[in-house]
Structure formats: C-alpha cells, structure tokens
Design a protein around this motif. Structure first.
Motif, mmCIF file in Angstrom:
data_model
loop_
_atom_site.group_PDB
_atom_site.id
_atom_site.type_symbol
_atom_site.label_atom_id
_atom_site.label_comp_id
_atom_site.label_asym_id
_atom_site.label_seq_id
_atom_site.Cartn_x
_atom_site.Cartn_y
_atom_site.Cartn_z
ATOM 1 N N HIS A 55 -17.536 15.613 8.921
ATOM 2 C CA HIS A 55 -16.504 15.261 7.958
ATOM 3 C C HIS A 55 -15.891 13.912 8.340
ATOM 4 O O HIS A 55 -15.846 13.553 9.520
ATOM 5 N N LEU A 56 -15.410 13.205 7.324
ATOM 6 C CA LEU A 56 -14.645 11.987 7.556
ATOM 7 C C LEU A 56 -13.179 12.379 7.712
ATOM 8 O O LEU A 56 -12.568 12.921 6.787
ATOM 9 N N GLN A 57 -12.615 12.117 8.878
ATOM 10 C CA GLN A 57 -11.212 12.433 9.137
ATOM 11 C C GLN A 57 -10.360 11.208 8.836
ATOM 12 O O GLN A 57 -10.568 10.140 9.401
ATOM 13 N N VAL A 58 -9.406 11.381 7.930
ATOM 14 C CA VAL A 58 -8.506 10.296 7.533
ATOM 15 C C VAL A 58 -7.090 10.683 7.932
ATOM 16 O O VAL A 58 -6.590 11.725 7.510
ATOM 17 N N THR A 59 -6.454 9.855 8.742
ATOM 18 C CA THR A 59 -5.064 10.049 9.115
ATOM 19 C C THR A 59 -4.247 8.935 8.482
ATOM 20 O O THR A 59 -4.476 7.755 8.766
ATOM 21 N N SER A 60 -3.325 9.319 7.600
ATOM 22 C CA SER A 60 -2.510 8.353 6.858
ATOM 23 C C SER A 60 -1.076 8.429 7.360
ATOM 24 O O SER A 60 -0.514 9.519 7.493
ATOM 25 N N TYR A 61 -0.486 7.286 7.620
ATOM 26 C CA TYR A 61 0.855 7.217 8.197
ATOM 27 C C TYR A 61 1.840 6.659 7.172
ATOM 28 O O TYR A 61 1.633 5.561 6.652
ATOM 29 N N ASP A 62 2.900 7.440 6.890
ATOM 30 C CA ASP A 62 3.987 6.888 6.093
ATOM 31 C C ASP A 62 5.075 6.417 7.056
ATOM 32 O O ASP A 62 4.803 6.185 8.241
ATOM 33 N N ALA A 63 6.289 6.305 6.597
ATOM 34 C CA ALA A 63 7.339 5.747 7.450
ATOM 35 C C ALA A 63 7.729 6.666 8.595
ATOM 36 O O ALA A 63 8.253 6.216 9.609
ATOM 37 N N THR A 64 7.458 7.969 8.464
ATOM 38 C CA THR A 64 7.977 8.907 9.467
ATOM 39 C C THR A 64 6.934 9.801 10.107
ATOM 40 O O THR A 64 7.158 10.312 11.202
ATOM 41 N N GLN A 65 5.786 10.039 9.462
ATOM 42 C CA GLN A 65 4.852 10.997 10.026
ATOM 43 C C GLN A 65 3.415 10.691 9.637
ATOM 44 O O GLN A 65 3.151 9.819 8.803
ATOM 45 N N ALA A 66 2.502 11.452 10.246
ATOM 46 C CA ALA A 66 1.074 11.294 9.990
ATOM 47 C C ALA A 66 0.569 12.460 9.148
ATOM 48 O O ALA A 66 0.999 13.599 9.325
ATOM 49 N N HIS A 67 -0.369 12.165 8.242
ATOM 50 C CA HIS A 67 -0.983 13.174 7.386
ATOM 51 C C HIS A 67 -2.497 13.091 7.586
ATOM 52 O O HIS A 67 -3.090 12.039 7.363
ATOM 53 N N THR A 68 -3.115 14.208 8.005
ATOM 54 C CA THR A 68 -4.542 14.214 8.314
ATOM 55 C C THR A 68 -5.305 15.078 7.316
ATOM 56 O O THR A 68 -4.873 16.188 6.995
ATOM 57 N N ALA A 69 -6.435 14.542 6.842
ATOM 58 C CA ALA A 69 -7.308 15.281 5.928
ATOM 59 C C ALA A 69 -8.752 15.050 6.335
ATOM 60 O O ALA A 69 -9.112 13.948 6.790
ATOM 61 N N ASN A 70 -9.595 16.077 6.198
ATOM 62 C CA ASN A 70 -11.015 15.987 6.526
ATOM 63 C C ASN A 70 -11.844 16.112 5.247
ATOM 64 O O ASN A 70 -11.657 17.045 4.465
ATOM 65 N N HIS A 71 -12.771 15.162 5.039
ATOM 66 C CA HIS A 71 -13.572 15.106 3.815
ATOM 67 C C HIS A 71 -15.048 15.275 4.157
ATOM 68 O O HIS A 71 -15.582 14.516 4.989
ATOM 69 N N PRO A 72 -15.740 16.249 3.548
ATOM 70 C CA PRO A 72 -17.164 16.466 3.844
ATOM 71 C C PRO A 72 -17.991 15.221 3.550
ATOM 72 O O PRO A 72 -17.679 14.445 2.629
ATOM 73 N N ILE A 73 -19.040 15.029 4.332
ATOM 74 C CA ILE A 73 -19.935 13.914 4.116
ATOM 75 C C ILE A 73 -20.553 14.040 2.718
ATOM 76 O O ILE A 73 -20.835 15.129 2.237
ATOM 77 N N GLY A 74 -20.675 12.914 2.030
ATOM 78 C CA GLY A 74 -21.195 12.930 0.668
ATOM 79 C C GLY A 74 -20.150 12.458 -0.321
ATOM 80 O O GLY A 74 -19.369 11.536 -0.035
ATOM 81 N N ASP A 75 -20.100 13.084 -1.491
ATOM 82 C CA ASP A 75 -19.225 12.620 -2.564
ATOM 83 C C ASP A 75 -17.756 12.630 -2.163
ATOM 84 O O ASP A 75 -16.994 11.716 -2.510
ATOM 85 N N PRO A 117 0.830 -1.212 0.000
ATOM 86 C CA PRO A 117 0.000 0.000 0.000
ATOM 87 C C PRO A 117 0.862 1.260 0.000
ATOM 88 O O PRO A 117 2.036 1.239 0.375
ATOM 89 N N GLN A 118 0.253 2.357 -0.386
ATOM 90 C CA GLN A 118 0.940 3.642 -0.359
ATOM 91 C C GLN A 118 1.279 4.051 1.066
ATOM 92 O O GLN A 118 2.292 4.696 1.317
ATOM 93 N N TRP A 119 0.400 3.663 2.019
ATOM 94 C CA TRP A 119 0.551 4.070 3.414
ATOM 95 C C TRP A 119 0.839 2.858 4.284
ATOM 96 O O TRP A 119 0.371 1.747 4.008
ATOM 97 N N ARG A 120 1.586 3.100 5.365
ATOM 98 C CA ARG A 120 1.845 2.025 6.327
ATOM 99 C C ARG A 120 0.555 1.622 7.031
ATOM 100 O O ARG A 120 0.299 0.434 7.245
ATOM 101 N N ARG A 121 -0.256 2.615 7.393
ATOM 102 C CA ARG A 121 -1.590 2.336 7.919
ATOM 103 C C ARG A 121 -2.422 3.612 7.798
ATOM 104 O O ARG A 121 -1.881 4.710 7.644
ATOM 105 N N VAL A 122 -3.730 3.461 7.864
ATOM 106 C CA VAL A 122 -4.634 4.610 7.843
ATOM 107 C C VAL A 122 -5.667 4.444 8.939
ATOM 108 O O VAL A 122 -6.066 3.323 9.284
ATOM 109 N N GLU A 123 -6.090 5.560 9.534
ATOM 110 C CA GLU A 123 -7.136 5.555 10.553
ATOM 111 C C GLU A 123 -8.252 6.498 10.114
ATOM 112 O O GLU A 123 -7.971 7.579 9.571
ATOM 113 N N LEU A 124 -9.495 6.099 10.347
ATOM 114 C CA LEU A 124 -10.643 6.896 9.929
ATOM 115 C C LEU A 124 -11.620 7.051 11.076
ATOM 116 O O LEU A 124 -11.824 6.118 11.873
#
Length: 411
Positions: free
Chosen positions: A56-76, A39-46
């Motif tokens: 919003h759906l909060q997605v935190t994606s973890y690579d080898a060194t850090q976490a990346h968080t993004a919020n996506h509005p409900i719907g499309d 996978p592109q990410w080591r793990r993801v949390e939602l």
C-alpha cells in the motif's frame, strides 16, 4: 548533480512516476506552496508499506496541529491518491529512491526545476508498516561515536540516552523545517554553493554535527558548517571531530554578537542557537535578523534578564498571583521572555512557531523557536500589542535593545 528545467506539468509527471514506483520509492515529501496559492496540507509524506493485504501507499498529511495517515492499495487507489496530491499547489517535492534523490522546485513563473543527485551506494527501502519509530541517525553512525554518544560497537551509552533522544528530535525538526522552506524561503543548495549553517554558541557541537551528518548523508544536501563559541577548547575539539568525519566546517572563537565569520559565509542560510544562556539567545537572534537569515532555530536556556526586571517592578493588576511565589515568577518570566522574542521576530518579517523541542523528562529547557523569514510587513495591531505588553510589565527585552528598541517593527 544534474539539473533540469521544464514545464510544471512535465516536472510533476516525472514526480508521479517516481511516487508510483512501488519497488524503488524510499520516501517523498511535498511541502511549501506555489506563488499566490495555499495547499490543503502543510506538508505530506509518502512511502510504500507492506500490509497483510499487500503493498500500500502510505500517505501522512500534516495540518496545523496533527498528522493524518491513510494507506492506499497499489493500483487505482494509489494512483488516485497521488494525482490528488500532485494537484495541490505544493512548491516543492523532495523524492528519494533507492539510487537517487530528486528535488523539484516550482518557480514563480510555474516552471519546474529539478535537481537530481545519485547516491554513493544504493539503499534498501524499509517497507514495514509497524516498524519502530524511524531513527534518523542509526546508532552505529560514526558521528555518534565521535561525539561520545555511542560506543565503538554502535551502541548508545546508557548515560547518553537522553542526549541521543535530544539529537534525534532536533534533527527531525531541522529536517522538516528545511524540507518545508527549501526552494521557496530557502534556496536550493549546490555543491559549489552549499547550504551554510551557522551555530552560534556551538559548544561541543552535539546537535550540529549530527544535523550536518544527517543532511549530507541521508538527504544528500551539500552543507557547510560554521560554529562560533567563546572557548578555544571548543573550537579545537570541534575542528578535530570535523576533520575525523570529513566535514566541511570552520570554527570561530569569539562572542555570539562579536565573532567575525569567514568571508564566504557572511550570509548564512540557517542560524542555530541551541541552549545559549540567558541573553546570549537574544544576541544570536539579533545576528540572525541582521543577516536576514531565511531559517532560524533557537532553543533558549535560562531567562534571568526579564526575571530580574519582574522582581524590580510592581506587578500590574490583576496579575499579582503570577509573581507572588518565586517558582511561578520564574516560570512566568520564561514564558514572557519567549513570547516577546516571538513578537519581535514577527515585527522583523519572520513567521514564528514556538514548539516543544524534546520531551520535558529529557531536558527542562525544551522550548524551540522556529523562525522563517517571509519579509511580511507587520500590521499595526501586532506593534500595539507588543508596546502594551512591555509597558504593562515594565520590562525591556534584551532583543529589543539589540534590534533597536525605539522601532522594533522596522526592518
């Protein structure tokens, strides 16, 4: 617990419905990998969060060194984010709802096996976006009072704040480690065949009792605990605590390298060695390797053995400044000892992460070795690097002796 085997497409469709249910989803974790893919990410949390602009759906994606968080509005937008993550070749999806816990594992044949467990009582999902750092064990959890960390009113005792932070950070690391490994490197436990966790040098079991409580109560994983300690007093104390908390556990009196486990626990799944002094950590790692334990977490304590060898041997050029001063020599001995342990574990088929256990202001012994057995055959370069390192510094790691110093790469 109910189990279902179906096609991967059907299993992921089931996960998709759970992830997009903005009312009942509590938390989800994607981890591991499918056979032959990465996978592109080591793990993801939602999880779903409530912002000023709505849910919003909060997605935190973890690579080898850090976490990346993004919020996506409900719907499309949320739908697209979920579809993109489900297209990644994760090997496991752990999904918690207010009433159930679902564990999907992708098999080598790309089927989906899902285990579903009903919660004893429904829970409420936390939707706050700017919440305080999530506490894995609430301060009023009975295990904290039983261990003397909290009082009977569920308040952490002032003198035990550092211990509570240590417990929280360890449980957090264990949770992510098991989540990443379960279903691939680590089998999925069942009530009839629970996850067997062995704590070597358990002492009074602060960390392991807390870990057991979290895994069983918060993650709904069947777990059995086995503790080993040289002191009968520790075994008696831990047996009383286990009985009070209703924990399935046995406590064995004996040395780390010599204690005999109960018959049903001869092949543990997770081995812990938390602050075992000096070469006791090496004894624990050697036993874990002998058991071919899938997951090992070791937090070393003092490092006297290699330090003494450094004092007795001449320092190779041009590194005399590393050992000229006592404090620098002792710190270097710590680093060298754990580096050699890391190399020896890799030579025995483990993938190893050396990480910070807890902030240094809470304990000076804050290094943790996390080893996951892959069975990979080590390359010749690693073996040569190890041989060159011990030859240059004229040291013999205790772990090498315990594993068989004539061939540390065998396994």
């Amino acid at each position: 617990m109910a189990s279902t085997t179906e096609s991967l497409a059907e299993g992921l469709a089931r996960v998709r419905a759970l992830l997009l249910d903005a009312d009942t989803l509590v938390r989800a974790l994607g981890s591991g990998r499918q056979k032959g893919q990465q996978p592109q990410w080591r793990r993801v949390e939602l999880r779903w969060v409530d912002l000023k602009a709505g849910r919003h759906l909060q997605v935190t994606s973890y690579d080898a060194t850090q976490a990346h968080t993004a919020n996506h509005p409900i719907g499309d937008a949320a739908d697209a984010a979920v579809d993109a993550l489900l297209a990644e070749p994760f090997g496991n999806w752990h999904t918690e709802t207010t009433s159930q816990v679902h564990q999907l594992r992708v098999t080598k044949k790309l089927d989906a096996i899902t285990h579903t467990t009903d919660r004893a009582e429904p829970i409420t999902a936390e939707r706050a976006h700017d919440r305080e750092k999530e506490r894995l064990l609430p301060t009023d959890d009975p295990v904290l009072a039983a261990l003397g960390i909290a009082d009977q009113q569920g308040r952490i005792k002032p003198s035990r704040q550092a211990k509570y932070r240590q417990v929280e950070e360890f449980v957090r690391i264990l949770d992510s480690s098991i989540g990443d490994a379960i279903g691939s490197r680590l089998r999925t436990p069942t009530p009839d065949d629970p996850l067997r966790i062995v704590d070597l040098g358990c002492g009074n079991g602060y960390l392991t009792f807390a870990a057991h409580r979290f895994l069983t109560e918060q993650r709904n994983l069947p777990v059995r605990l086995i503790g080993v300690d040289v002191k009968q007093q520790s075994a008696d104390h831990n047996a009383r605590v286990a009985g009070d908390l209703g924990i399935d556990a046995d406590f064995v009196v004996g040395t780390i390298d010599g204690a005999s486990l109960p018959e049903r626990d001869q092949r543990p799944d997770v081995v812990l060695a938390l602050h075992a002094c000096d070469t006791a950590t090496d004894e624990a790692l050697a036993r874990a390797v002998a058991w071919q334990a899938p997951l090992v977490l070791a937090a070393p304590c003092c490092h006297h053995d290699v330090a003494a060898q450094l004092r007795a041997a001449p320092t190779p050029a041009p590194y005399s400044s590393l050992t000229r001063h006592g404090i620098l020599r002792e710190r270097f001995a710590d680093t060298l000892t754990d580096a050699l342990r890391e190399m020896l574990l890799r030579l025995r088929g483990y993938r190893v992460d050396v990480m910070q256990f807890v902030e240094s202001q809470h304990t000076p012994r804050n290094t943790l070795l996390r080893a996951v057995r892959t069975g990979a055959v080590p390359d010749a370069a690693l073996r040569q690097e190890y041989d060159d390192l011990v030859a240059a510094w004229q040291v013999t790691p205790r772990l090498a002796v315990l594993l068989g110093s004539d061939d540390p790469g065998a396994g």
